[in-house]
Design a protein around this motif. Structure first.
Motif, PDB file in Angstrom:
ATOM      1  N   ARG A   8       1.159  -1.040   0.069  1.00 26.49           N
ATOM      2  CA  ARG A   8      -0.052   0.117   0.327  1.00 26.49           C
ATOM      3  C   ARG A   8       0.879   1.352  -0.491  1.00 26.49           C
ATOM      4  O   ARG A   8       0.754   2.217  -0.433  1.00 26.49           O
ATOM      5  CB  ARG A   8      -0.905   0.368   1.174  1.00 26.49           C
ATOM      6  N   ASP A   9       2.224   1.126   0.419  1.00 26.96           N
ATOM      7  CA  ASP A   9       3.000   1.988   0.417  1.00 26.96           C
ATOM      8  C   ASP A   9       3.965   2.769  -0.277  1.00 26.96           C
ATOM      9  O   ASP A   9       4.997   1.700  -0.618  1.00 26.96           O
ATOM     10  CB  ASP A   9       3.603   2.465   1.730  1.00 26.96           C
ATOM     11  N   LEU A  10       3.849   3.847  -0.980  1.00 19.99           N
ATOM     12  CA  LEU A  10       4.417   4.219  -2.137  1.00 19.99           C
ATOM     13  C   LEU A  10       5.818   3.901  -1.579  1.00 19.99           C
ATOM     14  O   LEU A  10       7.003   3.899  -3.002  1.00 19.99           O
ATOM     15  CB  LEU A  10       3.574   5.319  -2.918  1.00 19.99           C
ATOM     16  N   GLU A  11       6.522   4.293  -0.283  1.00 15.69           N
ATOM     17  CA  GLU A  11       7.855   4.686  -0.587  1.00 15.69           C
ATOM     18  C   GLU A  11       7.976   2.772   0.069  1.00 15.69           C
ATOM     19  O   GLU A  11       9.377   2.757  -0.561  1.00 15.69           O
ATOM     20  CB  GLU A  11       7.660   5.032   1.231  1.00 15.69           C
ATOM     21  N   GLN A  12       7.897   1.932   0.312  1.00 18.02           N
ATOM     22  CA  GLN A  12       7.932   0.503   0.295  1.00 18.02           C
ATOM     23  C   GLN A  12       8.319   0.531  -1.337  1.00 18.02           C
ATOM     24  O   GLN A  12       8.913  -0.740  -1.727  1.00 18.02           O
ATOM     25  CB  GLN A  12       7.229  -0.337   1.131  1.00 18.02           C
ATOM     26  N   ILE A  13       7.251   0.824  -1.667  1.00 17.32           N
ATOM     27  CA  ILE A  13       7.175   0.311  -3.644  1.00 17.32           C
ATOM     28  C   ILE A  13       8.437   0.424  -4.421  1.00 17.32           C
ATOM     29  O   ILE A  13       9.312  -0.443  -4.933  1.00 17.32           O
ATOM     30  CB  ILE A  13       5.777   0.691  -4.286  1.00 17.32           C
ATOM     31  N   ASN A  14       8.432   2.128  -4.251  1.00 13.71           N
ATOM     32  CA  ASN A  14       9.943   2.413  -4.638  1.00 13.71           C
ATOM     33  C   ASN A  14      11.262   1.924  -4.484  1.00 13.71           C
ATOM     34  O   ASN A  14      12.238   1.477  -4.527  1.00 13.71           O
ATOM     35  CB  ASN A  14      10.127   3.800  -3.860  1.00 13.71           C
ATOM     36  N   SER A  15      11.244   1.747  -2.987  1.00 12.61           N
ATOM     37  CA  SER A  15      12.392   1.155  -1.837  1.00 12.61           C
ATOM     38  C   SER A  15      12.516  -0.736  -2.870  1.00 12.61           C
ATOM     39  O   SER A  15      14.136  -0.637  -2.543  1.00 12.61           O
ATOM     40  CB  SER A  15      12.434   0.953  -0.800  1.00 12.61           C
ATOM     41  N   LEU A  16      11.635  -1.180  -2.871  1.00  8.63           N
ATOM     42  CA  LEU A  16      11.388  -2.701  -3.277  1.00  8.63           C
ATOM     43  C   LEU A  16      12.097  -2.462  -4.856  1.00  8.63           C
ATOM     44  O   LEU A  16      12.857  -2.954  -5.564  1.00  8.63           O
ATOM     45  CB  LEU A  16       9.650  -2.881  -3.489  1.00  8.63           C
ATOM     46  N   LYS A  17      11.762  -1.251  -6.114  1.00  7.87           N
ATOM     47  CA  LYS A  17      12.430  -1.184  -6.727  1.00  7.87           C
ATOM     48  C   LYS A  17      13.428  -1.241  -7.368  1.00  7.87           C
ATOM     49  O   LYS A  17      14.336  -1.883  -7.977  1.00  7.87           O
ATOM     50  CB  LYS A  17      11.239  -0.246  -7.526  1.00  7.87           C
ATOM     51  N   ASP A  18      13.789  -0.279  -6.415  1.00 10.49           N
ATOM     52  CA  ASP A  18      15.263   0.529  -6.308  1.00 10.49           C
ATOM     53  C   ASP A  18      15.917  -0.997  -6.006  1.00 10.49           C
ATOM     54  O   ASP A  18      17.188  -1.036  -6.637  1.00 10.49           O
ATOM     55  CB  ASP A  18      15.413   1.005  -4.985  1.00 10.49           C
ATOM     56  N   HIS A  19      16.021  -1.493  -4.949  1.00  6.27           N
ATOM     57  CA  HIS A  19      16.623  -2.771  -5.052  1.00  6.27           C
ATOM     58  C   HIS A  19      16.871  -3.235  -5.669  1.00  6.27           C
ATOM     59  O   HIS A  19      17.350  -4.165  -6.202  1.00  6.27           O
ATOM     60  CB  HIS A  19      16.337  -3.323  -3.541  1.00  6.27           C
ATOM     61  N   LEU A  20      14.814  -4.451  -6.138  1.00  2.00           N
ATOM     62  CA  LEU A  20      15.403  -5.306  -7.614  1.00  2.00           C
ATOM     63  C   LEU A  20      16.153  -4.881  -8.559  1.00  2.00           C
ATOM     64  O   LEU A  20      16.605  -5.362  -9.276  1.00  2.00           O
ATOM     65  CB  LEU A  20      13.745  -5.747  -7.709  1.00  2.00           C
ATOM     66  N   LYS A  21      16.583  -3.145  -8.747  1.00  2.00           N
ATOM     67  CA  LYS A  21      16.823  -2.676 -10.133  1.00  2.00           C
ATOM     68  C   LYS A  21      18.518  -2.933  -9.973  1.00  2.00           C
ATOM     69  O   LYS A  21      19.490  -3.626 -10.335  1.00  2.00           O
ATOM     70  CB  LYS A  21      16.640  -1.518 -10.197  1.00  2.00           C
ATOM     71  N   LYS A  22      18.467  -3.236  -8.385  1.00  2.00           N
ATOM     72  CA  LYS A  22      20.576  -3.430  -8.319  1.00  2.00           C
ATOM     73  C   LYS A  22      20.353  -4.219  -7.872  1.00  2.00           C
ATOM     74  O   LYS A  22      21.780  -5.057  -8.641  1.00  2.00           O
ATOM     75  CB  LYS A  22      20.262  -2.471  -6.486  1.00  2.00           C
TER      76      LYS A  22
END
Length: 188
Positions: A8-22
Motif C-alpha cells: 500500500r505504501d508508495l515508499e515501500q514500492i519504490n524501495s523495493l524497485k530500487d533494490h530489485l533494479k540493483k
C-alpha cells in the motif's frame, strides 16, 4: 497457500524497485510488470518477448493473452513504466537468446513460480517490508492502487475474473470499515 498482502505504501514500492533494479533488471521488470498490469504470476511467466512488439519492432500498447482458465483473449495496457522497464531489461540481455521475458539464466524456459516467489519475498525482507509479501502481492498491489485512484470495483472484478465485488474488495485488502478517499476529477 498462505494469503499475502498488497503493497500500500508508495515508499515501500519504490524501495523495493530500487533494490530489485540493483539486484537484476529481470527481477525489477517482473515486479514493475506485475504491479502495473495485475497479471497473475502464471500469466506473467509465460510472456514471450516477441508478443510485446509489433511487426515494425515497436512495443505494443496492449499485451494480449489467452486466459489460463477459460482460453478467452484478454488484453492489459502496457504503461510508460512497464515499457521503460522492458526496454531497460532488453538492453542488458542478448535479445536473440530471449524467448521468454522472464527467462531463466540457465535454461531457455521461464523462471519457475517458486523462483519468482523467492525473488519478491526475499527482496521485501531485505528492504524491511513487514507483512506477508509474495507473487500474488503484485496483482493485489495493482488492484489496491487502481481502486484508490478511482477505478470502479466492477472493472477490477472483471479484470481479476472474480464473481462478486466483495471478492475483489477482499482480494485487494479493502474491508467494509475502511474508507479510501478517491479523487475523481473530470476537469471539464
Amino acid at each position: 497457500m498462505e494469503t499475502v498482502d498488497a503493497l500500500r505504501d508508495l515508499e515501500q514500492i519504490n524501495s523495493l524497485k530500487d533494490h530489485l533494479k540493483k539486484q537484476s533488471y529481470r527481477d525489477y521488470l517482473l515486479f514493475v510488470f506485475g504491479i502495473n498490469t495485475g497479471l497473475k504470476i502464471s500469466e506473467l511467466l509465460l510472456i514471450k518477448v516477441k508478443e510485446l512488439f509489433n511487426t515494425e519492432g515497436e512495443m505494443k500498447d496492449f499485451y494480449s493473452y489467452a486466459e489460463m482458465e477459460s482460453e478467452r483473449r484478454k488484453s492489459v495496457f502496457l504503461n510508460k513504466k512497464v515499457k521503460e522497464a522492458v526496454k531497460s531489461y532488453l538492453d542488458h540481455v542478448n535479445i536473440e537468446e530471449q524467448i521468454y521475458l522472464f527467462q531463466s539464466r540457465k535454461f531457455k524456459q521461464p523462471i519457475t513460480r517458486q523462483q519468482a516467489y523467492r525473488i519478491i519475498h526475499d527482496a521485501a525482507i531485505k528492504v524491511g517490508i513487514e507483512g506477508k509479501i509474495g507473487t500474488n502481492s503484485l496483482a493485489k498491489t495493482f488492484g489496491f492502487h487502481a481502486f484508490k485512484q478511482g477505478v470502479s470495483i466492477a472493472l477490477l472484478q472483471k479484470h481479476f475474473n472474480h464473481s462478486t465485488p466483495s471478492e475483489t474488495l477482499k482480494f485487494i485488502g479493502i474491508n467494509k470499515v475502511e474508507i479510501i478517499a478517491t479523487q475523481i476529477d473530470v476537469n471539464l
